[in-house]
Design a protein around this motif. Structure first.
Motif, PDB file in Angstrom:
ATOM      1  N   GLY A 150       9.788  11.544   1.593  1.00  0.00           N
ATOM      2  CA  GLY A 150      10.826  12.569   1.441  1.00  0.00           C
ATOM      3  C   GLY A 150      12.216  11.974   1.311  1.00  0.00           C
ATOM      4  O   GLY A 150      12.959  12.308   0.376  1.00  0.00           O
ATOM      5  N   PRO A 151      12.598  11.063   2.208  1.00  0.00           N
ATOM      6  CA  PRO A 151      13.916  10.440   2.075  1.00  0.00           C
ATOM      7  C   PRO A 151      14.078   9.622   0.788  1.00  0.00           C
ATOM      8  O   PRO A 151      15.176   9.530   0.247  1.00  0.00           O
ATOM      9  CB  PRO A 151      14.019   9.541   3.306  1.00  0.00           C
ATOM     10  CG  PRO A 151      13.144  10.203   4.313  1.00  0.00           C
ATOM     11  CD  PRO A 151      11.989  10.752   3.511  1.00  0.00           C
ATOM     12  N   PHE A 211       0.021  -2.533   5.301  1.00  0.00           N
ATOM     13  CA  PHE A 211      -0.870  -1.909   4.324  1.00  0.00           C
ATOM     14  C   PHE A 211      -0.258  -0.657   3.701  1.00  0.00           C
ATOM     15  O   PHE A 211      -0.316  -0.472   2.482  1.00  0.00           O
ATOM     16  CB  PHE A 211      -2.226  -1.560   4.969  1.00  0.00           C
ATOM     17  CG  PHE A 211      -3.141  -0.841   4.023  1.00  0.00           C
ATOM     18  CD1 PHE A 211      -3.733  -1.510   2.968  1.00  0.00           C
ATOM     19  CD2 PHE A 211      -3.400   0.511   4.182  1.00  0.00           C
ATOM     20  CE1 PHE A 211      -4.567  -0.838   2.080  1.00  0.00           C
ATOM     21  CE2 PHE A 211      -4.228   1.186   3.307  1.00  0.00           C
ATOM     22  CZ  PHE A 211      -4.813   0.505   2.250  1.00  0.00           C
ATOM     23  N   MET A 212       0.317   0.207   4.530  1.00  0.00           N
ATOM     24  CA  MET A 212       0.875   1.449   3.994  1.00  0.00           C
ATOM     25  C   MET A 212       2.007   1.135   3.018  1.00  0.00           C
ATOM     26  O   MET A 212       2.094   1.730   1.944  1.00  0.00           O
ATOM     27  CB  MET A 212       1.381   2.363   5.112  1.00  0.00           C
ATOM     28  CG  MET A 212       1.864   3.716   4.614  1.00  0.00           C
ATOM     29  SD  MET A 212       2.290   4.857   5.930  1.00  0.00           S
ATOM     30  CE  MET A 212       3.678   4.036   6.686  1.00  0.00           C
ATOM     31  N   LEU A 264      11.478   2.015   3.181  1.00  0.00           N
ATOM     32  CA  LEU A 264      11.592   2.908   4.332  1.00  0.00           C
ATOM     33  C   LEU A 264      10.295   3.056   5.126  1.00  0.00           C
ATOM     34  O   LEU A 264      10.323   3.586   6.243  1.00  0.00           O
ATOM     35  CB  LEU A 264      12.045   4.296   3.868  1.00  0.00           C
ATOM     36  CG  LEU A 264      13.428   4.385   3.223  1.00  0.00           C
ATOM     37  CD1 LEU A 264      13.692   5.802   2.738  1.00  0.00           C
ATOM     38  CD2 LEU A 264      14.505   3.941   4.199  1.00  0.00           C
ATOM     39  N   ALA A 265       9.179   2.623   4.565  1.00  0.00           N
ATOM     40  CA  ALA A 265       7.879   2.817   5.215  1.00  0.00           C
ATOM     41  C   ALA A 265       7.807   2.056   6.535  1.00  0.00           C
ATOM     42  O   ALA A 265       8.269   0.916   6.646  1.00  0.00           O
ATOM     43  CB  ALA A 265       6.752   2.355   4.299  1.00  0.00           C
ATOM     44  N   ALA A 266       7.230   2.726   7.533  1.00  0.00           N
ATOM     45  CA  ALA A 266       6.992   2.064   8.820  1.00  0.00           C
ATOM     46  C   ALA A 266       5.973   0.946   8.595  1.00  0.00           C
ATOM     47  O   ALA A 266       5.044   1.087   7.800  1.00  0.00           O
ATOM     48  CB  ALA A 266       6.450   3.075   9.823  1.00  0.00           C
ATOM     49  N   VAL A 267       6.174  -0.159   9.290  1.00  0.00           N
ATOM     50  CA  VAL A 267       5.298  -1.304   9.072  1.00  0.00           C
ATOM     51  C   VAL A 267       4.643  -1.730  10.371  1.00  0.00           C
ATOM     52  O   VAL A 267       5.314  -1.993  11.362  1.00  0.00           O
ATOM     53  CB  VAL A 267       6.090  -2.495   8.479  1.00  0.00           C
ATOM     54  CG1 VAL A 267       5.186  -3.705   8.312  1.00  0.00           C
ATOM     55  CG2 VAL A 267       6.726  -2.116   7.167  1.00  0.00           C
TER      56      VAL A 267
END
Length: 123
Positions: free
Chosen positions: A101-102, A55-56, A48-51
């Motif tokens: 959170g999600p 890195f994140m 789900l992490a924005a890319v």
């Protein structure tokens, strides 16, 4: 895990033995549930992490303390990228793009069901 001691009453000896055995069994099962749920949560958070650079997403790690058999066990996951909190919660100039959170919301029902499935120590 709490130690269970029943002294002085012979009728409770079988129950005491059963609880001691069950405590170890439940601890090991509980540790497996914590480990599996933590790893699953981290996996969902990565998806789900924005890319932008990646890195994140790659900074989402897991850590564990304890083993569950001889005491408590804790599992933790989350991003180590310093800017992840701004992505998760947003800023005055950027809308939030939550992913941790999600991921908790996605994993919680399975975690609760697995804990309930461990069940009664007398089974």
């Amino acid at each position: 895990m709490a130690a269970i001691w029943v002294d002085g009453v012979l009728e409770f000896a079988p129950i005491e033995a059963q609880l001691r055995t069950a405590g170890k069994r439940i601890g090991a099962k509980g540790a497996a549930v914590v480990r599996r749920s933590t790893e699953e949560g981290a996996s969902v958070a990565r998806r789900l992490a924005a890319v932008d650079t990646g890195f994140m997403r790659s900074s989402v790690t897991t850590s564990f303390t304890g083993d569950g058999r001889s005491g408590a066990m804790e599992g933790e996951y989350g991003p180590e990228a310093h800017y992840a909190k701004f992505v998760e919660h947003g800023t005055s100039r950027m809308a939030p793009r939550p992913f941790v959170g999600p991921s908790l919301d996605a994993v919680a029902p399975g975690f609760i069901a697995a804990c309930e499935a461990i069940g009664d120590p007398f089974d």
